[in-house]
Design an enzyme around this catalytic site. Structure first.
Site, PDB file in Angstrom:
ATOM      1  N   CYS A  17       0.863  -1.183   0.000  1.00 56.46           N
ATOM      2  CA  CYS A  17       0.000   0.000   0.000  1.00 56.46           C
ATOM      3  C   CYS A  17       0.900   1.234   0.000  1.00 56.46           C
ATOM      4  CB  CYS A  17      -0.944  -0.007   1.202  1.00 56.46           C
ATOM      5  SG  CYS A  17      -0.094  -0.074   2.792  1.00 56.46           S
ATOM      6  N   THR A  18       0.330   2.400   0.177  1.00 60.60           N
ATOM      7  CA  THR A  18       1.090   3.642   0.022  1.00 60.60           C
ATOM      8  C   THR A  18       2.232   3.763   1.025  1.00 60.60           C
ATOM      9  OG1 THR A  18      -0.938   4.712  -0.725  1.00 60.60           O
ATOM     10  CG2 THR A  18       0.905   6.147  -0.167  1.00 60.60           C
TER      11      THR A  18
END
Length: 321
Positions: free
Chosen positions: A177-178
């Site tokens: 994810c980010t």
């Protein structure tokens, strides 16, 4: 010169006194002239903030003075204009909302994989690579071979797992994810569901883009970030994407060249699906933005700083041609 430090930070930790922490942290950040958003919950802390080098260093020292947060994760990038307008410290039930009771990364979590070792892991043909972010984030960039769960919120991720993944068939799961927080919580959930080998990218995409040289990178496209920069690329340089005001989907320079794109009004993702009320509201808002900028004034939601960021993205886009 990029003299504004943007710090993305999080840590799962047992913070029973998180309500009492809120005003102290809010006041400290304001005193250091830091803007952004920090979420506090009983399960930990999560946020992205921006300020001077001295201000960010002071805030990190303030947090790490708490023994529970002494090893808090943080990633840095830089901006030439402020990416946030104000400081908010908010209280939440979860610092990232999965919506499943009993999932606790403080007690059970998957195997962390450093950016340096990530390429080797995802090259394994037995590994199922899952992007735990939302569809609009996946659209502008992801890792080669990653699965798009087609979610619009992280709350939908458990349903995706239930309908598409099986512990008996999918023996090795790798997620990203980010900044690392969503896939860390997702890994805890996956272990609870009976998956045995669950890996997640430590520090997330941002740490990968910062750490792994471009010639070795398996990342394709840009990474959406939740501030006025919209997206970043390799080395965490400012990306070329803007954001459609009407639907909030990131749009590329190619999207902007399409007849479906009208600045502030529509893009290819929403031009034929916007409700009439929304269409009228964004049209009036765009009219007021144009009038404000003609007068050299800021408009709520589109500051002069954001206009500068748009100009910078245009330079990035030109240099990329």
């Amino acid at each position: 010169m990029s003299n504004i430090v943007v710090a993305a930070l999080y840590k799962f930790a047992e913070l029973a006194d998180y309500r009492e922490m809120q005003p102290r942290l809010q006041d400290f950040c304001i005193a250091q002239k830091i803007n952004g958003t920090i979420l506090l919950a009983a399960e930990g802390i999560n946020g992205t903030v921006a300020g001077s080098r001295a201000g960010i260093d002071a805030m990190l020292a303030f947090l790490r003075a708490d023994a529970r947060l002494v090893d808090i994760e943080h990633k840095e990038s830089f901006a030439v204009t402020p990416p946030f307008d104000r400081m908010k410290v908010r209280l939440k039930k979860e610092i990232v909302t999965l919506g499943v009771a009993g999932v606790d990364p403080n007690k059970k979590v998957g195997t962390y994989v450093t950016p340096e070792n990530w390429n080797t892991l995802i090259a394994d043909p037995d590994v199922v690579l899952v992007d735990t972010r939302n569809g609009y984030e996946y659209d502008i960039g992801t890792f080669q071979g990653a699965i798009n769960p087609h979610t619009t919120t992280f709350r939908q991720f458990p349903a995706y797992v239930k309908n598409n993944l099986d512990p008996a068939k999918h023996k090795k799961i790798a997620m990203f994810c980010t900044g690392g927080i969503r896939c860390e919580k997702a890994s805890s959930f996956m272990l609870e569901q009976g998956f045995e080998e669950v890996y997640h990218l430590q520090g997330g995409i941002l740490k990968y883009l910062e750490t792994v040289p471009e010639e070795q990178s398996k990342w394709q496209g840009e990474c959406f970030v939740f501030d006025q920069r919209i997206a970043v690329g390799q080395g965490l340089e400012l990306g070329t994407h803007e954001q459609c005001y009407a639907c909030r989907h990131p749009v590329s320079r190619e999207d902007n060249a399409l007849p479906t794109y009208q600045d502030g009004l529509s893009c290819r993702y929403c031009f034929d699906s916007l409700p009439e009320k929304t269409r009228a509201r964004v049209a009036e808002r765009q009219k007021q933005v144009a009038l404000a900028h003609q007068r050299g004034e800021e408009h709520i939601g589109v500051s002069l700083e954001q206009q500068k960021l748009r100009s910078q993205r245009e330079v990035v886009s030109t240099n990329a041609l």
